[in-house]
Design a protein around this motif. Structure first.
Motif, PDB file in Angstrom:
ATOM      1  N   ASN A 282       9.733  23.124 -11.992  1.00 17.35           N
ATOM      2  CA  ASN A 282       9.183  22.201 -12.974  1.00 17.35           C
ATOM      3  C   ASN A 282       8.495  20.990 -12.350  1.00 17.35           C
ATOM      4  O   ASN A 282       8.112  20.070 -13.053  1.00 17.35           O
ATOM      5  N   SER A 283       8.330  20.979 -11.041  1.00 16.25           N
ATOM      6  CA  SER A 283       7.684  19.828 -10.403  1.00 16.25           C
ATOM      7  C   SER A 283       6.164  19.915 -10.545  1.00 16.25           C
ATOM      8  O   SER A 283       5.573  20.996 -10.589  1.00 16.25           O
ATOM      9  N   LYS A 284       5.543  18.767 -10.618  1.00 14.05           N
ATOM     10  CA  LYS A 284       4.087  18.691 -10.730  1.00 14.05           C
ATOM     11  C   LYS A 284       3.498  18.845  -9.332  1.00 14.05           C
ATOM     12  O   LYS A 284       3.888  18.139  -8.408  1.00 14.05           O
ATOM     13  N   ASN A 285       2.559  19.764  -9.179  1.00 13.80           N
ATOM     14  CA  ASN A 285       2.022  20.010  -7.840  1.00 13.80           C
ATOM     15  C   ASN A 285       0.510  19.830  -7.745  1.00 13.80           C
ATOM     16  O   ASN A 285      -0.084  20.237  -6.773  1.00 13.80           O
ATOM     17  N   GLU A 286      -0.127  19.229  -8.747  1.00 14.94           N
ATOM     18  CA  GLU A 286      -1.573  19.009  -8.692  1.00 14.94           C
ATOM     19  C   GLU A 286      -1.885  17.530  -8.535  1.00 14.94           C
ATOM     20  O   GLU A 286      -1.219  16.681  -9.114  1.00 14.94           O
ATOM     21  N   LEU A 287      -2.918  17.256  -7.751  1.00  9.15           N
ATOM     22  CA  LEU A 287      -3.404  15.897  -7.516  1.00  9.15           C
ATOM     23  C   LEU A 287      -4.911  15.882  -7.703  1.00  9.15           C
ATOM     24  O   LEU A 287      -5.565  16.913  -7.658  1.00  9.15           O
TER      25      LEU A 287
ATOM     26  N   MET B 221       0.831  -1.189   0.000  1.00 11.87           N
ATOM     27  CA  MET B 221       0.000   0.000   0.000  1.00 11.87           C
ATOM     28  C   MET B 221       0.863   1.235   0.000  1.00 11.87           C
ATOM     29  O   MET B 221       1.934   1.246   0.564  1.00 11.87           O
ATOM     30  N   ASN B 222       0.379   2.280  -0.600  1.00 12.81           N
ATOM     31  CA  ASN B 222       1.057   3.560  -0.663  1.00 12.81           C
ATOM     32  C   ASN B 222       0.295   4.573   0.164  1.00 12.81           C
ATOM     33  O   ASN B 222      -0.274   5.519  -0.370  1.00 12.81           O
ATOM     34  N   HIS B 223       0.277   4.381   1.477  1.00  9.00           N
ATOM     35  CA  HIS B 223      -0.436   5.301   2.358  1.00  9.00           C
ATOM     36  C   HIS B 223       0.367   6.579   2.467  1.00  9.00           C
ATOM     37  O   HIS B 223       1.572   6.553   2.646  1.00  9.00           O
ATOM     38  N   SER B 224      -0.319   7.712   2.340  1.00  5.25           N
ATOM     39  CA  SER B 224       0.385   8.989   2.357  1.00  5.25           C
ATOM     40  C   SER B 224      -0.467  10.060   3.024  1.00  5.25           C
ATOM     41  O   SER B 224      -1.678   9.944   3.124  1.00  5.25           O
ATOM     42  N   THR B 225       0.210  11.128   3.465  1.00  7.63           N
ATOM     43  CA  THR B 225      -0.437  12.265   4.108  1.00  7.63           C
ATOM     44  C   THR B 225       0.083  13.543   3.443  1.00  7.63           C
ATOM     45  O   THR B 225       1.290  13.689   3.249  1.00  7.63           O
ATOM     46  N   PHE B 226      -0.830  14.451   3.093  1.00  2.00           N
ATOM     47  CA  PHE B 226      -0.468  15.689   2.413  1.00  2.00           C
ATOM     48  C   PHE B 226      -1.258  16.855   2.976  1.00  2.00           C
ATOM     49  O   PHE B 226      -2.365  16.685   3.469  1.00  2.00           O
ATOM     50  N   VAL B 227      -0.694  18.052   2.835  1.00  2.00           N
ATOM     51  CA  VAL B 227      -1.430  19.294   3.032  1.00  2.00           C
ATOM     52  C   VAL B 227      -1.677  19.838   1.631  1.00  2.00           C
ATOM     53  O   VAL B 227      -0.742  20.011   0.853  1.00  2.00           O
ATOM     54  N   VAL B 228      -2.944  20.070   1.301  1.00  2.00           N
ATOM     55  CA  VAL B 228      -3.303  20.500  -0.053  1.00  2.00           C
ATOM     56  C   VAL B 228      -4.294  21.655  -0.001  1.00  2.00           C
ATOM     57  O   VAL B 228      -4.941  21.898   1.009  1.00  2.00           O
ATOM     58  N   LYS B 229      -4.409  22.342  -1.139  1.00  2.00           N
ATOM     59  CA  LYS B 229      -5.346  23.451  -1.303  1.00  2.00           C
ATOM     60  C   LYS B 229      -6.347  23.073  -2.389  1.00  2.00           C
ATOM     61  O   LYS B 229      -5.956  22.627  -3.467  1.00  2.00           O
ATOM     62  N   VAL B 230      -7.630  23.225  -2.113  1.00  2.00           N
ATOM     63  CA  VAL B 230      -8.678  22.899  -3.082  1.00  2.00           C
ATOM     64  C   VAL B 230      -8.686  23.978  -4.165  1.00  2.00           C
ATOM     65  O   VAL B 230      -8.769  25.168  -3.860  1.00  2.00           O
ATOM     66  N   ILE B 231      -8.610  23.549  -5.453  1.00  2.00           N
ATOM     67  CA  ILE B 231      -8.554  24.533  -6.541  1.00  2.00           C
ATOM     68  C   ILE B 231      -9.747  24.473  -7.487  1.00  2.00           C
ATOM     69  O   ILE B 231      -9.930  25.378  -8.288  1.00  2.00           O
ATOM     70  N   GLU B 232     -10.560  23.419  -7.408  1.00  2.00           N
ATOM     71  CA  GLU B 232     -11.742  23.311  -8.268  1.00  2.00           C
ATOM     72  C   GLU B 232     -12.910  22.746  -7.479  1.00  2.00           C
ATOM     73  O   GLU B 232     -12.730  22.086  -6.459  1.00  2.00           O
ATOM     74  N   LYS B 233     -14.116  22.979  -7.997  1.00  2.00           N
ATOM     75  CA  LYS B 233     -15.313  22.416  -7.379  1.00  2.00           C
ATOM     76  C   LYS B 233     -15.318  20.896  -7.537  1.00  2.00           C
ATOM     77  O   LYS B 233     -14.822  20.377  -8.532  1.00  2.00           O
ATOM     78  N   PRO B 234     -15.930  20.172  -6.589  1.00  2.00           N
ATOM     79  CA  PRO B 234     -16.019  18.718  -6.719  1.00  2.00           C
ATOM     80  C   PRO B 234     -16.887  18.305  -7.908  1.00  2.00           C
ATOM     81  O   PRO B 234     -17.864  18.970  -8.233  1.00  2.00           O
ATOM     82  N   VAL B 235     -16.518  17.215  -8.540  1.00  2.00           N
ATOM     83  CA  VAL B 235     -17.271  16.646  -9.645  1.00  2.00           C
ATOM     84  C   VAL B 235     -17.870  15.332  -9.156  1.00  2.00           C
ATOM     85  O   VAL B 235     -17.157  14.463  -8.665  1.00  2.00           O
TER      86      VAL B 235
ATOM     87  N   VAL C 288      -6.804  19.310  -6.454  1.00  2.00           N
ATOM     88  CA  VAL C 288      -6.107  20.039  -5.398  1.00  2.00           C
ATOM     89  C   VAL C 288      -4.664  20.264  -5.833  1.00  2.00           C
ATOM     90  O   VAL C 288      -4.193  19.654  -6.791  1.00  2.00           O
ATOM     91  N   LYS C 289      -3.963  21.129  -5.102  1.00  2.00           N
ATOM     92  CA  LYS C 289      -2.541  21.320  -5.368  1.00  2.00           C
ATOM     93  C   LYS C 289      -1.813  21.541  -4.055  1.00  2.00           C
ATOM     94  O   LYS C 289      -2.410  21.897  -3.040  1.00  2.00           O
ATOM     95  N   PHE C 290      -0.506  21.305  -4.095  1.00  2.00           N
ATOM     96  CA  PHE C 290       0.331  21.575  -2.940  1.00  2.00           C
ATOM     97  C   PHE C 290       0.447  23.091  -2.777  1.00  2.00           C
ATOM     98  O   PHE C 290       0.491  23.821  -3.770  1.00  2.00           O
ATOM     99  N   PRO C 291       0.525  23.594  -1.549  1.00  2.00           N
ATOM    100  CA  PRO C 291       0.592  25.040  -1.352  1.00  2.00           C
ATOM    101  C   PRO C 291       1.791  25.702  -2.047  1.00  2.00           C
ATOM    102  O   PRO C 291       1.661  26.772  -2.592  1.00  2.00           O
ATOM    103  N   ALA C 292       2.965  25.083  -2.006  1.00  2.00           N
ATOM    104  CA  ALA C 292       4.143  25.667  -2.650  1.00  2.00           C
ATOM    105  C   ALA C 292       5.006  24.539  -3.218  1.00  2.00           C
ATOM    106  O   ALA C 292       5.484  23.695  -2.465  1.00  2.00           O
ATOM    107  N   PRO C 293       5.205  24.517  -4.540  1.00  2.00           N
ATOM    108  CA  PRO C 293       6.045  23.470  -5.117  1.00  2.00           C
ATOM    109  C   PRO C 293       7.509  23.672  -4.720  1.00  2.00           C
ATOM    110  O   PRO C 293       7.956  24.807  -4.541  1.00  2.00           O
ATOM    111  N   ARG C 294       8.232  22.576  -4.587  1.00  2.00           N
ATOM    112  CA  ARG C 294       9.639  22.668  -4.204  1.00  2.00           C
ATOM    113  C   ARG C 294      10.520  23.098  -5.367  1.00  2.00           C
ATOM    114  O   ARG C 294      11.502  23.771  -5.187  1.00  2.00           O
TER     115      ARG C 294
END
Length: 99
Positions: free
Chosen positions: A38-43, A1-15, A29-35
């Motif tokens: 060129n890194s991908k910051n949306e999930l 399993m790939n269990h993970s924990t993130f802090v994210v910001k909601v950027i679009e309405k739910p579908v 959603v996206k990460f608050p600040a990309p490191r």
């Protein structure tokens, strides 16, 4: 399993999604600040069960969340790139307050 924990910001309405009688919602959603620049910051989050109703009632665009879930990329091909789109099947989520 790939269990993970993130802090994210909601950027679009739910579908809302319905598949074989099961209802769920999908949220961008996206990460608050990309490191890196060129890194991908949306999930994409997948939420179902009682959690989907709680999310729709309590959260809106620009809210920050702490999410726990299972990270997956199998079978989700992003139209814009050759790589896979990353999705998280959410098990728990909590509000994250910035004061």
């Amino acid at each position: 399993m790939n269990h993970s924990t993130f802090v994210v910001k909601v950027i679009e309405k739910p579908v809302r999604l319905i598949y074989k009688g099961c209802q769920s919602i999908e949220i961008k959603v996206k990460f608050p600040a990309p490191r890196q620049k060129n890194s991908k910051n949306e999930l994409t989050l997948l939420i179902w069960g009682d959690h989907k109703d709680d999310f729709v009632k309590s959260y809106k665009i620009q809210d920050y969340l702490i999410i726990e879930g299972t990270l997956t990329s199998k079978g989700y091909i992003n139209d814009g790139n050759d790589g896979n789109e990353v999705k998280i099947i959410v098990k728990k989520f909590y509000p994250f307050l910035l004061i």
